[in-house]
Write an enzyme that holds these catalytic residues in place. Structure first.
Site, mmCIF file in Angstrom:
data_model
loop_
_atom_site.group_PDB
_atom_site.id
_atom_site.type_symbol
_atom_site.label_atom_id
_atom_site.label_comp_id
_atom_site.label_asym_id
_atom_site.label_seq_id
_atom_site.Cartn_x
_atom_site.Cartn_y
_atom_site.Cartn_z
ATOM 1 N N CYS A 69 0.776 -1.276 0.110
ATOM 2 C CA CYS A 69 0.067 -0.045 -0.054
ATOM 3 C C CYS A 69 0.947 1.234 -0.002
ATOM 4 C CB CYS A 69 -0.888 0.003 1.345
ATOM 5 S SG CYS A 69 -1.972 1.528 1.483
ATOM 6 N N CYS A 204 -0.568 3.979 -6.238
ATOM 7 C CA CYS A 204 -1.643 3.225 -5.359
ATOM 8 C C CYS A 204 -1.855 1.986 -5.975
ATOM 9 C CB CYS A 204 -2.883 3.955 -5.361
ATOM 10 S SG CYS A 204 -4.363 3.159 -4.490
#
Length: 288
Positions: A69, A204
């Site tokens: 992440c 992302c």
């Protein structure tokens, strides 16, 4: 066993690449779907949630946790490595945490992460790097700072993509995804004066799930750096140098866990990645 963590489904793009690159290693995945997405959360919340997730994975016998992440890596990794790991006692038990920003910066700059100053090649490297990321990742400026350290003549333009990760996470209609991506690409090109980026970082891990949509809006010739492939190659190299963290060889097993509703999460996984871990179900996880 190697742990892999994300706020939701995005980290599965990393896990898929890790399993392809390291087919004889066992993985355990945790998606914090109950609190996803992280990109618009305050930094203090991201740090607390990421620490709780790492603690949970270590308690499942993972020796190494990969923060799959960008937001968690940008906001929490340094604190977790420098303070939380020794204070929690996990470092003394032989555990470690890695992020996914470093391999991406290395690829963009062709400079090893450990070299934090311009090399001879880096000092003259030019070009335009576009970064699409969550609001919180852009606010940390981790990509801007780290690329500029190594290649000060490169131009970095960052574009926050509010709502995009959440839309991908909930399985929004294709038209909505196309509108959001088009909005963000248009905004970035407006900031560059219409100049096409040489390299594009999808900062992302949800965004590779809609990479084709980004490509349809970006000018022809833009090179999108594949973060999942870069992270997989980097981890393979890391484990070759630190075999302890690889754990015992296995059968490419991957356990999937979620803090959300297992059935709903599984349905969304099947829609987003129909050929990945076919038939695999999510198990519940409760973070302390």
């Amino acid at each position: 066993m190697i742990g892999c963590f994300d706020s939701g489904h995005g980290g599965l793009t990393i896990l898929r690449a890790l399993r392809a690159r390291l087919p004889d290693r066992r993985f355990i995945y945790l998606g914090d779907h109950a609190n996803a997405p992280y990109g618009d959360r305050p930094s203090a919340e991201v740090l607390a949630l990421t620490a709780a997730a790492a603690d949970w994975l270590f308690r499942q016998d993972a020796r190494l946790v990969v923060l799959a992440c960008n937001t968690a890596t940008a906001v929490a990794l340094r604190h977790l490595q420098q303070h939380w790991l020794p204070q929690s006692g996990w470092r003394a038990r032989g555990c470690n945490i890695l992020g996914i920003v470093a391999p991406t910066v290395e690829a963009a700059t062709l400079t090893p992460w450990g070299i934090g100053i311009p090399t001879e090649a880096g000092a003259v490297r030019e070009g335009l790097v576009a970064v699409f990321a969550t609001t919180r990742t852009v606010q940390t400026d981790v990509y801007g700072e780290e690329i500029a350290k190594r290649c000060p003549r490169m131009r970095i333009v960052q574009q926050a993509c509010p709502g995009l990760a959440g839309a991908i996470e909930r399985g929004a209609p294709a038209a909505e995804i196309d509108r959001l991506v088009g909005r963000d690409v248009h905004a970035l090109l407006a900031a560059t004066g219409g100049v096409a980026p040489d390299h594009v970082i999808l900062g992302c891990t949800h965004y590779p799930l809609v990479e084709a949509v980004f490509r349809s809006h970006l000018p022809a010739g833009c090179r999108i750096l594949s973060q999942p492939a870069l992270v997989a190659a980097s981890l393979a190299d890391y484990l070759a140098r630190h075999p302890y963290y690889a754990g015992a060889a296995g059968d490419a097993d991957a356990q999937l866990h979620t803090t959300g509703a297992c059935g709903l999460v599984g349905e969304r996984l099947a829609a987003l990645l129909p050929d990945f871990l076919a038939g695999a179900g999510f198990r519940p996880a409760v973070l302390a």
